[in-house]
Design an enzyme around this catalytic site. Structure first.
Site, mmCIF file in Angstrom:
data_model
loop_
_atom_site.group_PDB
_atom_site.id
_atom_site.type_symbol
_atom_site.label_atom_id
_atom_site.label_comp_id
_atom_site.label_asym_id
_atom_site.label_seq_id
_atom_site.Cartn_x
_atom_site.Cartn_y
_atom_site.Cartn_z
ATOM 1 N N ARG A 113 79.576 -13.696 81.333
ATOM 2 C CA ARG A 113 78.294 -13.252 80.781
ATOM 3 C C ARG A 113 77.693 -12.141 81.635
ATOM 4 O O ARG A 113 77.101 -11.180 81.113
ATOM 5 C CB ARG A 113 77.330 -14.432 80.664
ATOM 6 C CG ARG A 113 77.656 -15.374 79.521
ATOM 7 C CD ARG A 113 76.621 -16.471 79.358
ATOM 8 N NE ARG A 113 76.753 -17.543 80.323
ATOM 9 C CZ ARG A 113 75.963 -17.766 81.360
ATOM 10 N NH1 ARG A 113 74.926 -16.956 81.581
ATOM 11 N NH2 ARG A 113 76.160 -18.774 82.171
ATOM 12 N N MET B 232 74.543 -20.625 81.037
ATOM 13 C CA MET B 232 73.327 -21.385 81.308
ATOM 14 C C MET B 232 72.110 -20.496 81.496
ATOM 15 O O MET B 232 71.147 -20.963 82.010
ATOM 16 C CB MET B 232 73.511 -22.231 82.567
ATOM 17 C CG MET B 232 74.445 -23.394 82.413
ATOM 18 S SD MET B 232 74.420 -24.371 83.885
ATOM 19 C CE MET B 232 76.061 -25.004 83.877
ATOM 20 N N CYS B 233 72.137 -19.247 81.183
ATOM 21 C CA CYS B 233 71.013 -18.302 81.228
ATOM 22 C C CYS B 233 71.535 -16.943 81.695
ATOM 23 O O CYS B 233 72.387 -16.875 82.575
ATOM 24 C CB CYS B 233 69.863 -18.707 82.143
ATOM 25 S SG CYS B 233 69.089 -20.277 81.768
ATOM 26 N N THR B 234 70.969 -15.897 81.108
ATOM 27 C CA THR B 234 71.303 -14.528 81.497
ATOM 28 C C THR B 234 70.022 -13.701 81.465
ATOM 29 O O THR B 234 69.196 -13.873 80.574
ATOM 30 C CB THR B 234 72.328 -13.907 80.525
ATOM 31 O OG1 THR B 234 73.442 -14.797 80.377
ATOM 32 C CG2 THR B 234 72.817 -12.566 81.034
#
Length: 311
Positions: free
Chosen positions: A202, A1-3
């Site tokens: 991630r 969901m984002c990195t």
């Protein structure tokens, strides 16, 4: 969901890249905000109100707040999803909705240290957005190489502050992410990098490949380096999480906080674009651009056009 990945130990430039992963597009708009704008922390009666001290460039999310950006001093801020947050409540400080957290920081402060000195000046609240809960934690960096992660957990703002905090993903909280990372080489354990799309995997993968980034020869290679890592941590369209949810990567952004250049790359486009904030910093006019517009490529600083404040 984002990195998010911050490369602050190369000799060329301090640069960050982050990707945006969500169930549906956040419909980003690219904005330039001049100094002196009157802003509000939301529609609630006790909302904070302020006049921006610094100009900035950033990406709006559904035109209700700023998800990512950088100001004229080179302070960059990035909001990434964090599940089940519990912001502090035992304070009478004016409030800001979590969608305005990034913009509040960019409007007020020049360094990471300044942000941390003023954490208690306002209180974060997290009302539903489009009928959906939206928690977040904040990553910050500045041209000195300083970095911080701020998480609203159990009624406190938990801070990890230091140049070593260069990678961020989503849930669980940062301490758990670091504990998991220690199971992998070269961070204390002997496991090899995992390949799943989960936040834990991630985080490890981004940390691993950042650790082995070769020294760049120029700014172009530096930006490409962090873009490659968030691409490695990106979620392909259609790839499901364990619960069946699908949250693909919609875009990547990069902040060159040394040279004040802000980059954007839509995963629906073969080309990146960028804005030179150093050129715009003294501008008086509010400007905007749809960064997903077909045919955009390269430097789009001159293509931003006058706009009305959307939030």
């Amino acid at each position: 969901m984002c990195t998010r990945v911050f490369w602050n130990d190369n000799p060329i430039a301090k640069v960050t890249s982050r990707c945006m992963d969500w169930e549906v597009s956040d419909e980003p708009e690219l904005w330039f905000y001049p100094r002196g704008l009157e802003r509000s922390g939301g529609p609630q009666p006790d909302a904070a109100r302020w006049r921006s001290l610094y100009s900035s460039v950033g990406l709006s999310m559904w035109n209700i707040g700023t998800s990512d950006g950088m100001n004229e001093k080179g302070l960059a801020a990035h909001a990434l999803f964090l599940d089940d947050i519990k912001p502090p409540t035992a304070t009478d400080a004016p409030t800001i909705v979590i969608a305005m957290w990034v913009q509040y920081v960019l409007d007020h402060f020049a360094t990471v240290a300044e942000v941390l000195e003023h954490l208690d000046d306002v209180r974060i609240i997290a009302p539903p957005i489009r009928g959906q809960y939206m928690g977040a934690h904040l990553a910050l960096e500045d041209p000195s190489g300083d970095s911080a992660i701020i998480e609203p957990i159990d009624g406190e703002l938990v801070v990890h502050h230091g140049a070593e905090y260069t990678v961020m993903a989503n849930s669980p909280g940062y301490d758990e992410q670091l504990a998991n990372l220690a199971r992998y080489a070269p961070f204390g354990g002997d496991l090899t990098p995992p390949g799943d799309i989960t936040s834990l995997d991630r985080f490890v993968r981004a940390s691993y490949f950042r650790h082995y980034l070769p020294e760049p020869a120029n700014v172009t290679e530096t930006i490409a380096g962090v873009f490659r890592i968030t691409q490695n941590a990106a979620v392909p369209p259609g790839a499901p999480y364990n619960d069946g949810g699908v949250y693909p990567t919609w875009w990547h952004a990069a902040s060159d906080v040394t040279n004040r250049v802000y980059y954007f790359w839509s995963t629906h486009s073969p080309s990146a674009i960028w804005v030179d904030l150093a050129q715009l910093a003294d501008g008086k006019e509010l400007l905007a651009l749809d960064p997903r517009r077909e045919g955009l490529i390269g430097d789009v600083t001159a293509r931003l056009a006058g706009a009305d404040l959307a939030y």
